[in-house]
Scaffold this active site. Structure first.
Site, mmCIF file in Angstrom:
data_model
loop_
_atom_site.group_PDB
_atom_site.id
_atom_site.type_symbol
_atom_site.label_atom_id
_atom_site.label_comp_id
_atom_site.label_asym_id
_atom_site.label_seq_id
_atom_site.Cartn_x
_atom_site.Cartn_y
_atom_site.Cartn_z
ATOM 1 N N HIS A 7 6.345 90.345 43.337
ATOM 2 C CA HIS A 7 7.478 89.883 44.143
ATOM 3 C C HIS A 7 8.739 90.653 43.719
ATOM 4 O O HIS A 7 8.918 90.956 42.534
ATOM 5 C CB HIS A 7 7.680 88.381 43.948
ATOM 6 C CG HIS A 7 8.667 87.803 44.915
ATOM 7 N ND1 HIS A 7 10.023 87.912 44.717
ATOM 8 C CD2 HIS A 7 8.502 87.173 46.097
ATOM 9 C CE1 HIS A 7 10.643 87.351 45.746
ATOM 10 N NE2 HIS A 7 9.745 86.890 46.599
ATOM 11 N N ASN A 18 6.623 80.149 49.083
ATOM 12 C CA ASN A 18 6.974 80.512 47.708
ATOM 13 C C ASN A 18 8.148 79.642 47.289
ATOM 14 O O ASN A 18 9.277 79.869 47.712
ATOM 15 C CB ASN A 18 7.342 82.002 47.673
ATOM 16 C CG ASN A 18 7.840 82.449 46.308
ATOM 17 O OD1 ASN A 18 7.744 81.714 45.326
ATOM 18 N ND2 ASN A 18 8.382 83.662 46.251
ATOM 19 N N TRP A 19 7.859 78.651 46.471
ATOM 20 C CA TRP A 19 8.914 77.702 46.088
ATOM 21 C C TRP A 19 9.819 78.239 44.980
ATOM 22 O O TRP A 19 10.811 77.594 44.622
ATOM 23 C CB TRP A 19 8.278 76.373 45.655
ATOM 24 C CG TRP A 19 7.864 75.520 46.819
ATOM 25 C CD1 TRP A 19 7.976 75.835 48.148
ATOM 26 C CD2 TRP A 19 7.281 74.218 46.769
ATOM 27 N NE1 TRP A 19 7.500 74.811 48.926
ATOM 28 C CE2 TRP A 19 7.059 73.799 48.102
ATOM 29 C CE3 TRP A 19 6.911 73.355 45.730
ATOM 30 C CZ2 TRP A 19 6.496 72.559 48.419
ATOM 31 C CZ3 TRP A 19 6.363 72.122 46.049
ATOM 32 C CH2 TRP A 19 6.160 71.728 47.385
ATOM 33 N N LYS A 20 9.477 79.367 44.408
ATOM 34 C CA LYS A 20 10.307 79.968 43.349
ATOM 35 C C LYS A 20 10.611 78.898 42.279
ATOM 36 O O LYS A 20 9.761 78.068 42.005
ATOM 37 C CB LYS A 20 11.573 80.588 43.944
ATOM 38 C CG LYS A 20 11.230 81.505 45.142
ATOM 39 C CD LYS A 20 12.360 82.339 45.642
ATOM 40 C CE LYS A 20 11.875 83.182 46.827
ATOM 41 N NZ LYS A 20 12.879 84.084 47.323
ATOM 42 N N GLU A 28 11.673 89.776 43.191
ATOM 43 C CA GLU A 28 12.454 89.132 42.117
ATOM 44 C C GLU A 28 11.832 89.418 40.751
ATOM 45 O O GLU A 28 12.533 89.596 39.758
ATOM 46 C CB GLU A 28 12.568 87.622 42.376
ATOM 47 C CG GLU A 28 13.536 87.349 43.516
ATOM 48 C CD GLU A 28 13.276 86.065 44.285
ATOM 49 O OE1 GLU A 28 12.569 85.177 43.782
ATOM 50 O OE2 GLU A 28 13.791 85.967 45.414
ATOM 51 N N GLY A 88 16.171 85.864 51.225
ATOM 52 C CA GLY A 88 17.209 84.893 50.866
ATOM 53 C C GLY A 88 18.577 85.237 51.420
ATOM 54 O O GLY A 88 19.577 84.676 50.989
ATOM 55 N N SER A 125 13.498 85.677 54.945
ATOM 56 C CA SER A 125 14.248 84.818 55.867
ATOM 57 C C SER A 125 13.451 84.371 57.094
ATOM 58 O O SER A 125 14.008 84.263 58.192
ATOM 59 C CB SER A 125 15.560 85.501 56.274
ATOM 60 O OG SER A 125 16.368 85.705 55.125
ATOM 61 N N GLY A 169 10.184 81.709 51.749
ATOM 62 C CA GLY A 169 10.873 81.187 50.573
ATOM 63 C C GLY A 169 11.645 79.926 50.919
ATOM 64 O O GLY A 169 11.074 78.838 51.041
ATOM 65 N N GLY A 170 12.947 80.066 51.123
ATOM 66 C CA GLY A 170 13.849 78.929 51.352
ATOM 67 C C GLY A 170 13.321 77.901 52.344
ATOM 68 O O GLY A 170 13.346 76.695 52.069
ATOM 69 N N GLU A 172 7.813 92.564 52.250
ATOM 70 C CA GLU A 172 9.054 91.807 52.106
ATOM 71 C C GLU A 172 10.215 92.763 51.859
ATOM 72 O O GLU A 172 10.462 93.170 50.715
ATOM 73 C CB GLU A 172 8.957 90.849 50.920
ATOM 74 C CG GLU A 172 7.870 89.802 51.076
ATOM 75 C CD GLU A 172 8.243 88.530 50.324
ATOM 76 O OE1 GLU A 172 8.316 87.474 50.962
ATOM 77 O OE2 GLU A 172 8.486 88.603 49.113
#
Ligand code: PGA
Length: 248
Positions: free
Chosen positions: A93, A9-11, A95, A171, A211, A232-233, A165
């Site tokens: 998600h 997930n590159w957001k 967010e 994150g 993470s 993600g990151g 999640e």
């Protein structure tokens, strides 16, 4: 046997050029026979990403609107995504829930709409820190699942993936331990069997996200009820390649 899925997930990261460069440079290493690999870039980058990825890896969308078309300024519809060749779409998600005020009702509409336009939703669920500390993790997750899957037919369930999640792990560098993650993923599977049946619950893929990195991926993905990860990151760099090939 459930095939693993590892999704990035590159957001709101990477321009179109950065997306192209990443995929042109790393595509051969992002491909795996053992896992389905999906990257979720920004909407703008989806067409270029699809062109480079061909059918070697999947390119998905991070969000969609539930309507097919109309006066919804700034939104993208399931028909538009299907039209360009998107298969998977992230829905719910944390967010989106927190920062964009998405409710369980909206998430349900997005799921139903995706399914009717032949998209494959990845439904994200998870508790926040206060909910975990209060001991109501599973109450929260069951409620999210029941509401998101309202009126989803048993026949459509083979298109759905669930991503567990925990919000406190996203994150933050604070991963759930493999046993914490396994415990919840197992309970999610059991709950799906009560909402549907055992065959569906055995078939559905349940990912862990929060993470995930090259160091913890193997232990997490080796758990019986964890069928891969939503990253993600660490999906923005070469670390993603190490995560995809966690088993080598
Ligand atoms: P993270 O994000 O890997 O950076 O924690 C996971 C996600 O939001 O899906």
């Amino acid at each position: 046997m459930r095939k693993k899925m590892i999704a990035g997930n590159w957001k709101m990261n990477k321009t179109v050029n950065e997306t192209k460069n990443f995929l042109e440079m790393f595509l051969p290493e992002l491909v795996s026979d053992l896992v389905d690999v999906v990257i979720f870039p920004s909407f703008l980058s989806i067409p270029s990403a699809l062109e480079i990825a061909k059918d070697k890896i999947f390119i998905g969308a991070q969000n969609l609107h539930f309507a097919i078309q109309g006066a919804f300024t700034g939104e993208v519809s399931p028909v538009m995504l299907f039209d360009v060749g998107v298969k998977y779409v992230l829905i719910g998600h944390s967010e989106r829930r927190e920062l964009f005020f998405e409710t369980d009702g909206m998430i349900n509409k997005k799921i139903l709409s995706s399914l009717s336009y032949n998209l494959y939703p990845i439904l994200c669920v998870g508790e926040n820190l206060a909910e975990r500390e209060k001991g109501i993790t599973m109450d929260i997750i069951k409620s999210q699942l029941a509401k998101a899957l309202k009126n989803v037919s048993p026949e459509s369930m083979n298109k759905i993936t669930i991503a567990y999640e925990p919000v406190w792990a996203i994150g933050t560098g604070k991963t759930a331990t493999s046993s914490q993650a396994e415990e919840v993923c197992k309970e999610i599977r059991t709950y799906i069997s009560t909402l549907y049946n055992e065959q569906i619950s055995e078939h559905i893929r349940i990912l862990y996200g929060g993470s995930v990195n090259p160091t913890n991926a193997k232990e997490l993905f080796s758990m019986e009820n964890i069928d891969g990860g939503l990253v993600g990151g660490a999906s923005l760099s070469e670390d993603f390649i190490k995560i995809i090939h966690y088993n080598q």
